[in-house]
Design a protein around this motif. Structure first.
Motif, mmCIF file in Angstrom:
data_model
loop_
_atom_site.group_PDB
_atom_site.id
_atom_site.type_symbol
_atom_site.label_atom_id
_atom_site.label_comp_id
_atom_site.label_asym_id
_atom_site.label_seq_id
_atom_site.Cartn_x
_atom_site.Cartn_y
_atom_site.Cartn_z
ATOM 1 N N TRP A 134 0.836 -1.221 0.000
ATOM 2 C CA TRP A 134 0.000 0.000 0.000
ATOM 3 C C TRP A 134 0.866 1.264 0.000
ATOM 4 N N VAL A 135 2.163 1.124 0.326
ATOM 5 C CA VAL A 135 3.027 2.318 0.365
ATOM 6 C C VAL A 135 3.416 2.667 -1.081
ATOM 7 N N PRO A 136 3.190 3.912 -1.506
ATOM 8 C CA PRO A 136 3.405 4.217 -2.924
ATOM 9 C C PRO A 136 4.865 4.301 -3.345
ATOM 10 N N MET A 137 5.807 4.375 -2.383
ATOM 11 C CA MET A 137 7.215 4.429 -2.805
ATOM 12 C C MET A 137 7.925 3.134 -2.458
ATOM 13 N N PRO A 181 11.993 7.036 -3.703
ATOM 14 C CA PRO A 181 11.965 6.530 -5.078
ATOM 15 C C PRO A 181 10.817 5.557 -5.321
ATOM 16 N N LYS A 182 10.348 5.542 -6.533
ATOM 17 C CA LYS A 182 9.403 4.501 -6.953
ATOM 18 C C LYS A 182 9.872 4.028 -8.333
ATOM 19 N N TYR A 183 10.347 2.792 -8.408
ATOM 20 C CA TYR A 183 10.802 2.236 -9.694
ATOM 21 C C TYR A 183 9.602 1.683 -10.435
ATOM 22 N N VAL A 184 9.461 2.057 -11.695
ATOM 23 C CA VAL A 184 8.307 1.611 -12.487
ATOM 24 C C VAL A 184 8.742 1.383 -13.939
ATOM 25 N N PRO A 185 8.008 0.530 -14.669
ATOM 26 C CA PRO A 185 8.330 0.361 -16.090
ATOM 27 C C PRO A 185 8.196 1.692 -16.838
ATOM 28 N N ALA A 186 8.912 1.796 -17.958
ATOM 29 C CA ALA A 186 8.975 3.064 -18.689
ATOM 30 C C ALA A 186 7.603 3.600 -19.120
ATOM 31 N N ASP A 187 6.596 2.707 -19.251
ATOM 32 C CA ASP A 187 5.281 3.184 -19.723
ATOM 33 C C ASP A 187 4.256 3.251 -18.577
ATOM 34 N N HIS A 188 4.721 3.325 -17.346
ATOM 35 C CA HIS A 188 3.804 3.282 -16.190
ATOM 36 C C HIS A 188 2.974 4.562 -16.066
ATOM 37 N N GLU A 189 1.743 4.389 -15.563
ATOM 38 C CA GLU A 189 0.816 5.542 -15.429
ATOM 39 C C GLU A 189 1.326 6.612 -14.449
ATOM 40 N N LEU A 190 2.224 6.225 -13.544
ATOM 41 C CA LEU A 190 2.724 7.203 -12.562
ATOM 42 C C LEU A 190 3.396 8.399 -13.254
ATOM 43 N N PHE A 191 3.962 8.146 -14.449
ATOM 44 C CA PHE A 191 4.621 9.238 -15.178
ATOM 45 C C PHE A 191 3.621 10.331 -15.583
ATOM 46 N N ASP A 192 2.342 9.952 -15.673
ATOM 47 C CA ASP A 192 1.345 10.940 -16.112
ATOM 48 C C ASP A 192 0.689 11.662 -14.940
ATOM 49 N N LYS A 193 0.995 11.234 -13.718
ATOM 50 C CA LYS A 193 0.381 11.891 -12.551
ATOM 51 C C LYS A 193 1.025 13.257 -12.320
ATOM 52 N N SER A 194 0.239 14.185 -11.799
ATOM 53 C CA SER A 194 0.772 15.539 -11.559
ATOM 54 C C SER A 194 1.667 15.527 -10.322
ATOM 55 N N GLN A 254 2.918 14.112 -4.722
ATOM 56 C CA GLN A 254 3.308 14.676 -3.422
ATOM 57 C C GLN A 254 2.312 14.256 -2.334
ATOM 58 N N GLU A 255 1.030 14.357 -2.660
ATOM 59 C CA GLU A 255 0.007 14.023 -1.666
ATOM 60 C C GLU A 255 0.113 12.550 -1.257
ATOM 61 N N SER A 256 0.274 11.646 -2.243
ATOM 62 C CA SER A 256 0.286 10.221 -1.877
ATOM 63 C C SER A 256 1.566 9.867 -1.116
ATOM 64 N N PHE A 257 2.704 10.468 -1.483
ATOM 65 C CA PHE A 257 3.959 10.157 -0.771
ATOM 66 C C PHE A 257 3.923 10.716 0.660
ATOM 67 N N GLU A 274 10.270 21.571 3.671
ATOM 68 C CA GLU A 274 10.600 22.905 3.136
ATOM 69 C C GLU A 274 10.598 22.940 1.612
ATOM 70 N N ALA A 275 10.909 21.791 0.992
ATOM 71 C CA ALA A 275 10.897 21.743 -0.482
ATOM 72 C C ALA A 275 10.608 20.316 -0.919
ATOM 73 N N PHE A 276 9.937 20.191 -2.049
ATOM 74 C CA PHE A 276 9.563 18.866 -2.567
ATOM 75 C C PHE A 276 9.720 18.906 -4.086
ATOM 76 N N ASN A 277 10.707 18.178 -4.616
ATOM 77 C CA ASN A 277 10.914 18.104 -6.078
ATOM 78 C C ASN A 277 10.639 16.682 -6.555
ATOM 79 N N ILE A 278 10.231 16.567 -7.806
ATOM 80 C CA ILE A 278 10.012 15.216 -8.351
ATOM 81 C C ILE A 278 10.815 15.039 -9.634
ATOM 82 N N SER A 279 11.622 13.992 -9.675
ATOM 83 C CA SER A 279 12.362 13.645 -10.897
ATOM 84 C C SER A 279 11.646 12.476 -11.563
ATOM 85 N N ARG A 280 11.451 12.585 -12.872
ATOM 86 C CA ARG A 280 10.843 11.471 -13.617
ATOM 87 C C ARG A 280 11.800 11.085 -14.743
ATOM 88 N N VAL A 281 12.224 9.842 -14.784
ATOM 89 C CA VAL A 281 13.082 9.372 -15.891
ATOM 90 C C VAL A 281 12.546 8.025 -16.366
#
Ligand code: FAD
Length: 459
Positions: free
Chosen positions: A319-322, A346-359, A364-367, A384-391
């Protein structure tokens, strides 16, 4: 630092012109090695700065790695490089602890005593788990593990109970559903690296970093390359590479003028080769397209105070998203972060995973909600700060018989070479393996061509 310049700089115009596509740690290492031998090198990077997966960004007012990085005592090639570029004195080593979050509870799993107390497993399961890790660390012939699925191999050696409670959630966390197609060589590589690290040191888990993080390494490498007359082009996304009638390669860039080179080395992910290298054979393209990549969505948080005593907390609850919680202040001096804490989720996902399309907001809210449930004293007011890297293309997944899948590094197009991290066969993705690929390629697949271009230069 004084860099000995190659003697051939005045002859640059007659020299073979090499292009290295990709300014990550692999491209940077190749460029440094080749420039030190006196070759004429242009390093081409799509992003506005060098470093690729090891690049740096700004989190609040802190400049630090976009993805968490540590060095192991056994990372001999990386440690040699750090010494060579004059940063050995800036290396810091720290003993670390590992945590586990399972069935809604946090456990320390940092030594044998804690392992033996670990409640989710009974004694037999613990013995089988320990036995599997020990056995894997002794295996030399990793090629036979390429033929077996990791899930089958781990179930056989650890038993179904341990597999369900520990291995399967960990594999899912690291590989998503792709673990069903992953070979046992993946877990062998992981265990061997951790084992080697402990053997090299004091049988303790020691992790290291260079003061200033990868920013120090990349800046120093970039300065050295400039001193060695390497032409560094950032913000140059390659859109097409085409061989001309005169045998040279025309490289097209998005929004810039094309340029011509004699030889090209591709260090980018495989999808880029397929997309931009126009002349590669149908077979090479098919092989590259078959390589599955794992991607990542990785949040960086700057916090008023640390969240965890463990460098890594592995998470097995689905149930933990990361995938894990990485607390950098267990290793890095808090002064680097202005007295605050830096945490990666971190959350490792396949290159075509839906997480890449989430805002950003949704992620941020789910983590943050998960952190609130996991840590009773976590307060989002401390963020104080929250950044998201998507690769999307981080690591090639070693599927069954993976080593047979890749095309040769010397491509079917004379003068075009593939030297990227998908060619790591004896390990998982890390900077030490990345450097190994670059250095071994210099001695094998590139050596004849480099010799030819050196001869041409000295004529
Ligand atoms: C979350 C995370 C944690 C990690 N933790 C560790 C760790 O603790 N220790 C460790 O040793 N390693 C770690 N690594 C691995 C390490 O970052 C990699 O091994 C290394 O950075 C790979 O370098 P590379 O040059 O092979 O690839 P990349 O860094 O991917 O470089 C490829 C480059 O090619 C460029 N490129 C792509 N397309 C084009 C184009 N069309 N034109 C021009 N350029 C292009 C990209 O922008 C990129 O800069 C981690 C990686 C991640 C993602």
């Amino acid at each position: 630092m004084i860099v000995e310049k190659p003697e051939t700089t005045s002859e640059t115009s007659q020299q073979t012109k090499w292009a290295i596509a990709g300014g990550g740690m692999l491209g940077l290492t190749l460029a440094l090695r080749m420039a030190k031998q006196g070759h004429n090198v242009t390093l081409i990077e799509a992003a506005p700065s060098l470093g690729g997966l090891a690049s740096v960004w700004k989190l609040g007012d802190v400049h630090w790695d976009r993805h968490y990085h540590v060095t192991l005592l056994s990372d001999s090639r990386l440690l040699n490089l750090v010494e060579e570029i004059g940063l050995k004195e800036d290396l810091k080593w720290v003993e670390t602890k590992t945590g586990f979050f399972t069935n809604g509870k946090l456990y320390s799993m940092s030594d044998t005593a804690e392992f033996l107390k670990f409640p989710p497993l009974n004694l037999i399961e613990k013995l089988r788990l320990g036995g599997t890790i020990f056995y894997a660390s002794k295996i030399k012939n990793w090629k036979r593990l390429e033929k077996v699925k990791v899930a089958d191999w781990l179930s056989r050696w650890s038993g179904k109970g341990t597999f369900k409670k520990i291995w399967e959630p960990l594999l899912k966390a690291k590989l998503g559903e792709s673990y069903h197609r992953t070979a046992a060589s993946f877990i062998w590589a992981h265990i061997s690296r951790m084992y080697k690290a402990r053997r090299t040191g004091l049988k303790k888990e020691m992790f290291g970093y260079v003061e200033g993080g990868y920013r120090s390494i990349i800046n120093r490498m970039s300065d050295l390359l400039e001193e060695l007359n390497v032409d560094i082009r950032v913000d140059h996304p390659i859109s097409k590479i085409k061989k001309q009638e005169d045998g040279r390669f025309k490289i097209d860039f998005q929004g810039r003028d094309s340029e011509t080179f004699d030889r090209v080395i591709m260090t980018t992910p495989n999808s880029i080769m397929s997309r931009v290298c126009e002349d590669i054979s149908a077979d090479e393209k098919k092989r590259f397209d078959k390589v599955e990549y794992l991607g990542i969505v990785c949040a960086s948080l700057l916090l008023k105070k640390p969240i965890s005593p463990y460098y890594v907390t592995n998470i097995t609850d689905t149930w933990v998203p990361m995938t894990a919680v990485i607390e950098m202040t267990t290793i890095v001096d808090t002064d680097e972060f202005g007295g605050r804490s830096l945490v990666y989720l971190p959350k490792y996902v396949p290159a075509d995973h839906e997480l890449f399309d989430k805002s950003d907001e949704e992620i941020q809210e789910s983590f943050l909600s998960a952190l609130e449930t996991m840590y009773s004293d976590f307060d989002r007011a401390n963020v104080e700060a929250f950044n998201i890297s998507r690769v999307r293309s981080v690591m090639a997944i070693p599927t069954l018989n993976y080593s047979q899948l890749l095309p040769p590094m010397k491509s079917s197009v004379d003068g075009l070479f593939y030297v990227n991290s998908s060619y790591i066969l004896r390990g998982n993705l890390n900077v030490n393996e990345t450097i190994t690929i670059a250095e071994e390629a210099m001695e094998t697949v590139l050596s004849a061509e480099l010799e030819r271009s050196a001869v041409a230069t000295s004529k």
